[in-house]
Design a protein around this motif. Structure first.
Motif, PDB file in Angstrom:
ATOM      1  N   ILE A   1       0.758  -1.296  -0.014  1.00 49.89           N
ATOM      2  CA  ILE A   1      -0.376   0.015  -0.380  1.00 49.89           C
ATOM      3  C   ILE A   1       1.492   1.129  -0.344  1.00 49.89           C
ATOM      4  N   PRO A   2       1.527   1.237   1.146  1.00 48.43           N
ATOM      5  CA  PRO A   2       2.981   2.579   0.340  1.00 48.43           C
ATOM      6  C   PRO A   2       3.653   2.464  -0.660  1.00 48.43           C
ATOM      7  N   ILE A   3       3.984   1.610  -1.575  1.00 51.71           N
ATOM      8  CA  ILE A   3       4.445   2.507  -2.804  1.00 51.71           C
ATOM      9  C   ILE A   3       3.560   2.437  -3.370  1.00 51.71           C
ATOM     10  N   CYS A   4       2.235   2.232  -3.452  1.00 53.21           N
ATOM     11  CA  CYS A   4       1.367   2.910  -4.692  1.00 53.21           C
ATOM     12  C   CYS A   4       0.784   3.747  -4.552  1.00 53.21           C
ATOM     13  N   LEU A   5       0.971   3.958  -3.074  1.00 52.81           N
ATOM     14  CA  LEU A   5      -0.010   5.276  -2.070  1.00 52.81           C
ATOM     15  C   LEU A   5       1.860   6.644  -3.251  1.00 52.81           C
TER      16      LEU A   5
ATOM     17  N   HIS B   1       3.014  31.401   3.747  1.00 53.45           N
ATOM     18  CA  HIS B   1       2.031  31.396   2.698  1.00 53.45           C
ATOM     19  C   HIS B   1       1.821  30.142   3.220  1.00 53.45           C
ATOM     20  N   ILE B   2      -0.313  29.374   2.742  1.00 54.10           N
ATOM     21  CA  ILE B   2      -0.698  28.667   3.456  1.00 54.10           C
ATOM     22  C   ILE B   2      -0.720  27.233   1.944  1.00 54.10           C
ATOM     23  N   ALA B   3      -0.597  26.046   2.545  1.00 58.45           N
ATOM     24  CA  ALA B   3      -1.054  25.470   1.268  1.00 58.45           C
ATOM     25  C   ALA B   3      -2.615  25.307   1.661  1.00 58.45           C
ATOM     26  N   ASP B   4      -3.306  24.965   1.044  1.00 60.90           N
ATOM     27  CA  ASP B   4      -4.867  24.440   1.413  1.00 60.90           C
ATOM     28  C   ASP B   4      -4.800  23.307  -0.400  1.00 60.90           C
ATOM     29  N   ILE B   5      -5.376  22.544   0.516  1.00 61.98           N
ATOM     30  CA  ILE B   5      -5.020  21.421   0.599  1.00 61.98           C
ATOM     31  C   ILE B   5      -6.621  20.173  -0.037  1.00 61.98           C
ATOM     32  N   ILE B   6      -6.876  20.116  -0.527  1.00 62.06           N
ATOM     33  CA  ILE B   6      -8.051  18.549  -0.926  1.00 62.06           C
ATOM     34  C   ILE B   6      -8.172  17.541  -0.950  1.00 62.06           C
ATOM     35  N   PRO B   7      -8.242  17.104   0.204  1.00 62.11           N
ATOM     36  CA  PRO B   7      -7.733  15.570  -0.083  1.00 62.11           C
ATOM     37  C   PRO B   7      -8.396  15.080  -0.805  1.00 62.11           C
ATOM     38  N   GLY B   8      -8.179  13.753  -2.214  1.00 62.76           N
ATOM     39  CA  GLY B   8      -8.692  12.817  -2.765  1.00 62.76           C
ATOM     40  C   GLY B   8      -8.802  11.551  -1.930  1.00 62.76           C
ATOM     41  N   VAL B   9      -9.256  10.366  -2.953  1.00 58.54           N
ATOM     42  CA  VAL B   9      -9.848   9.097  -2.241  1.00 58.54           C
ATOM     43  C   VAL B   9      -8.904   8.129  -1.721  1.00 58.54           C
ATOM     44  N   PHE B  10      -7.494   8.545  -1.998  1.00 58.29           N
ATOM     45  CA  PHE B  10      -6.249   7.474  -1.969  1.00 58.29           C
ATOM     46  C   PHE B  10      -5.725   8.149  -0.683  1.00 58.29           C
ATOM     47  N   TYR B  11      -5.620   9.530  -0.311  1.00 55.08           N
ATOM     48  CA  TYR B  11      -5.536  10.491   0.955  1.00 55.08           C
ATOM     49  C   TYR B  11      -6.210   9.708   2.033  1.00 55.08           C
ATOM     50  N   TYR B  12      -6.986   9.855   2.246  1.00 50.74           N
ATOM     51  CA  TYR B  12      -7.510   8.502   2.924  1.00 50.74           C
ATOM     52  C   TYR B  12      -7.949   7.571   3.344  1.00 50.74           C
TER      53      TYR B  12
ATOM     54  N   ASN C   1      -2.530   4.633  10.561  1.00 51.69           N
ATOM     55  CA  ASN C   1      -3.193   5.167  11.392  1.00 51.69           C
ATOM     56  C   ASN C   1      -4.167   3.597  12.129  1.00 51.69           C
ATOM     57  N   GLY C   2      -3.487   2.496  11.416  1.00 50.86           N
ATOM     58  CA  GLY C   2      -3.651   1.123  11.857  1.00 50.86           C
ATOM     59  C   GLY C   2      -2.999   0.415  11.701  1.00 50.86           C
ATOM     60  N   CYS C   3      -1.545   0.669  11.567  1.00 52.28           N
ATOM     61  CA  CYS C   3       0.077   0.352  11.490  1.00 52.28           C
ATOM     62  C   CYS C   3       0.385   0.638  12.988  1.00 52.28           C
ATOM     63  N   PHE C   4      -0.355   1.900  13.217  1.00 50.82           N
ATOM     64  CA  PHE C   4       0.317   2.641  14.786  1.00 50.82           C
ATOM     65  C   PHE C   4      -0.859   1.579  15.800  1.00 50.82           C
ATOM     66  N   PHE C   5      -1.350   1.956  14.671  1.00 53.47           N
ATOM     67  CA  PHE C   5      -2.458   0.873  16.665  1.00 53.47           C
ATOM     68  C   PHE C   5      -2.240  -0.309  16.560  1.00 53.47           C
ATOM     69  N   ILE C   6      -2.030  -1.529  14.968  1.00 52.24           N
ATOM     70  CA  ILE C   6      -1.385  -2.886  15.938  1.00 52.24           C
ATOM     71  C   ILE C   6      -0.030  -3.111  16.300  1.00 52.24           C
ATOM     72  N   GLY C   7       0.382  -2.145  15.908  1.00 52.18           N
ATOM     73  CA  GLY C   7       1.836  -1.572  16.838  1.00 52.18           C
ATOM     74  C   GLY C   7       1.978  -1.752  18.702  1.00 52.18           C
ATOM     75  N   ASN C   8       1.104  -0.481  18.773  1.00 53.27           N
ATOM     76  CA  ASN C   8       0.398  -0.221  20.236  1.00 53.27           C
ATOM     77  C   ASN C   8      -0.290  -1.626  20.682  1.00 53.27           C
ATOM     78  N   ILE C   9      -0.661  -2.539  19.700  1.00 52.25           N
ATOM     79  CA  ILE C   9      -1.793  -3.368  20.192  1.00 52.25           C
ATOM     80  C   ILE C   9       0.009  -4.620  20.872  1.00 52.25           C
ATOM     81  N   LEU C  10       0.696  -4.592  19.968  1.00 51.09           N
ATOM     82  CA  LEU C  10       1.893  -5.225  20.189  1.00 51.09           C
ATOM     83  C   LEU C  10       3.243  -5.218  21.696  1.00 51.09           C
ATOM     84  N   TYR C  11       3.027  -3.563  21.554  1.00 49.80           N
ATOM     85  CA  TYR C  11       3.661  -3.109  23.213  1.00 49.80           C
ATOM     86  C   TYR C  11       2.895  -4.054  24.194  1.00 49.80           C
ATOM     87  N   VAL C  12       1.493  -4.126  24.055  1.00 50.24           N
ATOM     88  CA  VAL C  12       0.820  -3.798  25.172  1.00 50.24           C
ATOM     89  C   VAL C  12       0.276  -4.943  25.455  1.00 50.24           C
TER      90      VAL C  12
END
Length: 88
Positions: free
Chosen positions: A26-30, A56-67, A74-85
């Motif tokens: 997924i990161p390579i595709c993104l 200077h302010i960036a005005d960014i409108i995210p697309g589908v793959f941004y989400y 966030n899922g990777c951070f959540f899974i990593g934190n679950i492993l630690y806990v």
């Protein structure tokens, strides 16, 4: 984060080449979508720069793959934190 959590919790037995391919697919595709964003606008629908009082302010409108990327990170951070806990 997941790889570091697996290494810290001594769960290296579950890691194989398929795990790495799945984890980095997924990161390579993104990354490809970010570099080719000028054509399909799938990562950023539009972005522009505004100047307000010499700031200077960036005005960014995210697309589908941004989400998709945000859910993945966030899922990777959540899974990593679950492993630690679960290790304690």
């Amino acid at each position: 984060w997941i790889i570091m959590a697996i290494g810290y919790t001594n769960k290296e037995k579950i890691i194989d080449i398929k795990f790495y391919i799945g984890l980095f697919f997924i990161p390579i595709c993104l990354l490809i979508l970010i570099f080719t964003n000028e054509y399909p606008h799938l990562f950023y629908k539009s972005y522009s720069f505004n100047t307000v009082y010499s700031l200077h302010i960036a005005d960014i409108i995210p697309g589908v793959f941004y989400y998709v990327g945000m859910v993945y990170v966030n899922g990777c951070f959540f899974i990593g934190n679950i492993l630690y806990v679960c290790n304690f």
